[in-house]
Each structure stands twice: as structure tokens, then as C-alpha cells.
Design a protein around this motif. Structure first.
Motif, short mmCIF file in Angstrom:
data_model
loop_
_atom_site.label_atom_id
_atom_site.label_comp_id
_atom_site.label_asym_id
_atom_site.label_seq_id
_atom_site.Cartn_x
_atom_site.Cartn_y
_atom_site.Cartn_z
N UNK A 157 7.29 7.76 -7.30
CA UNK A 157 6.91 8.49 -8.51
C UNK A 157 5.73 7.84 -9.21
N UNK A 158 5.74 6.50 -9.29
CA UNK A 158 4.63 5.79 -9.94
C UNK A 158 3.34 5.98 -9.14
N UNK A 163 -4.01 10.44 -11.76
CA UNK A 163 -5.05 9.94 -12.65
C UNK A 163 -6.33 9.63 -11.87
N UNK A 164 -6.18 9.00 -10.71
CA UNK A 164 -7.36 8.65 -9.90
C UNK A 164 -8.10 9.90 -9.46
N UNK A 165 -7.37 10.93 -9.02
CA UNK A 165 -8.03 12.14 -8.54
C UNK A 165 -8.71 12.89 -9.68
N UNK A 200 -11.83 4.20 -5.06
CA UNK A 200 -10.50 4.50 -5.58
C UNK A 200 -9.48 4.59 -4.46
N UNK A 201 -9.87 5.14 -3.32
CA UNK A 201 -8.95 5.16 -2.17
C UNK A 201 -8.55 3.74 -1.78
N UNK A 202 -9.54 2.84 -1.71
CA UNK A 202 -9.24 1.45 -1.37
C UNK A 202 -8.32 0.82 -2.41
N UNK A 203 -8.61 1.06 -3.67
CA UNK A 203 -7.79 0.49 -4.74
C UNK A 203 -6.36 1.01 -4.68
N UNK A 204 -6.19 2.31 -4.45
CA UNK A 204 -4.85 2.88 -4.40
C UNK A 204 -4.08 2.40 -3.17
N UNK A 205 -4.77 2.30 -2.03
CA UNK A 205 -4.10 1.76 -0.84
C UNK A 205 -3.56 0.36 -1.10
N UNK A 206 -4.30 -0.42 -1.88
CA UNK A 206 -3.87 -1.79 -2.18
C UNK A 206 -2.75 -1.81 -3.22
#
Length: 283
Positions: A246-247, A254-256, A232-238
């Protein structure tokens, strides 16, 4: 209580890949850390049409691999990758019409997309020559370990091409900054390891003889960590590159919350309470 995944769901979405048999590079997996080694050392490990396609397909398959949690990308023989093979790729491209040229450039771009979308963190171990498409592979990795003797160059302008290749104009400024990326892509010049580290391209420099060991050790620490959370960290960084603040905050909430539902989160709390080291299971 551990929940069991339905076999039919697992069959379509979880596949073993540790025993993958590569044809155009070396692949091996130990302790959930996969090693991809570009293995044409006599030519400084250039890419061919075949290796581009096989790498693209492999990284796409890694989305479903439950037995691979981190990846080390390296080259054999003291060099990382010299880019597209001059004789096997550059020469044939000169005579191709536009539709086939677009087929090639989309294939190379799809490799970078697959690297960014596979859930496993990728650690590039960069020594010696890292040029052209080789520099792109390093750029598309999540972290980069280098050596002082490494030479990284985005060569496209030097062969009459634009610097906007395989996502370079989008990704490189986010790594080294807009001004430095512009200089690097316009000039096509080669940066030594120390300058590339100062610019932020390399996370750290190590001695050549321990480069692979250091990259592997870090990849192993990632593989031993909370795999779902790392993905999820990789996905969010991307994905947060294209979000407003804000988005991004809402997406991270949601990810956390999803991570708080994992068994690893509970393992970590109980280990902390017991003053013990947590053992993460990746779920």
C-alpha cells in the motif's frame, strides 16, 4: 512554455561534471553518457583506498550533474575488477585497530550508497574477472551486461570474512533470489557468465568484442529518454524494498503525478499525436 530555473538555485544544485578529471580510473563523457573505466589491467583492475574514495565522491557529485544522464562502468584489458588490492588494501587492514577498520568498511559501504542514490542509471559491462568488491560494484549497478567468459565471485568467505559486505545480503537476494544468494555468499564460488545469466545476475550476455558497444548503446537509449522519469524509477526501485504494497502504491502515485508535470510528458503526447518520435529534454 519552458520555465527558467533561477540562477541562484541552479548554482547550488546543478553542476557540470562531463569534464571531471579522475585520478585513479578513467572518466569520459560523450552525449551525456559517462564511462567509468577501472584502469589497472596489469592487476585485473583492483581497487585501492584512493580509488574507493574517489569513486564514492564521484557518485555523490553525480547527484548534481545536469550533463550526465547515464553511466557505463567497465574494466580495462578484458577484466572487470578483481576486488580490493591484496597488497594495497588487504595487507594493511590486518594491522589496523577497530576504529580504522570501521572507517574502511563504512567508506566502501558509502560507495554503494552513492551508486544507489545517484539519479543516473548505471550499466555495468562485465568481462573476465569480477570478484569481491568488483562483484559488489556490478551488483550495485542498475543493469549488468556480461560475457560467457566472465567469472563472478563474492569471495569474502574464502578469505575468512562474512558475505554481508557492502550491502550484499540485502541486494543480492533481490537480484538472484534468497537461496541462490545464500549459496553464492556462503561458498564464495565463481559463476561463469552463462550460469550468472540463468540466475538473473546478468540482464544479457554478449560477445566480449561488442560488450562495451552494447552496454553503451543501452546507456545511450536511457540518456536520450526522459531523464527525470528514469531517475524516479531508479529511486522507487531502491526505496520500495522497505515498503509494504500500500505504501509503495501511494509513493508511486505521487512520483507519477510529478512526471505528469514535466515538459517531457507533454513532448511525448504531442509526438504521439503527430506520429513522430519524442525528443526528451530531461525536464
Amino acid at each position: 512554455m519552458t520555465k527558467t530555473l533561477a540562477p541562484a538555485l541552479a548554482a547550488g544544485n546543478r553542476r557540470p561534471l562531463a569534464d571531471f578529471a579522475a585520478k585513479h580510473f578513467r572518466w569520459e563523457c560523450r552525449d551525456r553518457v559517462a564511462h567509468i573505466t577501472l584502469s589497472r589491467p596489469e592487476r585485473k583492475n583492483p581497487l585501492s583506498f584512493e580509488s574507493y574514495a574517489e569513486l564514492r565522491d564521484l557518485f555523490e557529485q553525480l547527484r548534481f550533474a545536469h550533463d550526465v544522464r547515464a553511466i557505463v562502468l567497465a574494466g580495462e584489458g578484458g577484466n572487470f575488477c578483481s576486488g580490493g588490492d591484496v597488497h594495497e588494501i588487504i595487507g594493511p587492514l590486518i594491522d589496523l585497530p577497530a576504529p580504522e577498520l570501521l572507517m574502511f568498511t563504512r567508506m566502501t559501504g558509502d560507495l554503494v550508497k552513492a551508486m544507489r542514490h545517484c539519479p543516473q542509471p548505471i550499466v555495468a559491462a562485465v568481462d573476465g574477472v569480477c570478484a569481491g568488491a568488483g562483484a559488489i560494484l556490478a551488483m550495485a549497478s542498475d543493469l549488468r551486461y556480461g560475457t560467457a567468459r566472465s567469472k563472478t565471485a563474492f569471495l569474502f568467505a574464502r578469505v575468512g570474512l562474512a558475505g554481508c559486505d557492502m550491502g550484499a545480503c540485502a541486494m543480492l537476494p533481490r537480484i538472484v533470489g534468497q537461496g541462490r544468494a545464500a549459496e553464492w555468499l556462503y561458498s564464495g564460488r565463481s559463476l561463469g557468465g552463462e550460469e550468472a545469466e540463468r540466475w538473473g545476475f546478468f540482464n544479457r550476455l554478449v560477445e566480449p568484442e561488442v560488450l562495451l558497444d552494447e552496454a553503451t548503446a543501452f546507456a545511450q537509449s536511457l540518456a536520450d529518454g526522459p531523464a527525470f522519469a528514469h531517475s524516479l524509477t531508479k529511486s522507487m526501485l531502491h526505496h520500495e524494498w522497505s515498503m509494504d504494497i500500500d505504501s509503495a502504491i501511494d509513493a508511486e502515485a505521487q512520483a507519477q503525478a510529478l512526471c505528469m508535470l514535466t515538459e517531457d510528458f507533454g513532448h511525448a503526447y504531442r509526438a504521439f499525436a503527430a506520429k513522430a518520435k519524442p525528443v526528451f529534454e530531461g525536464r
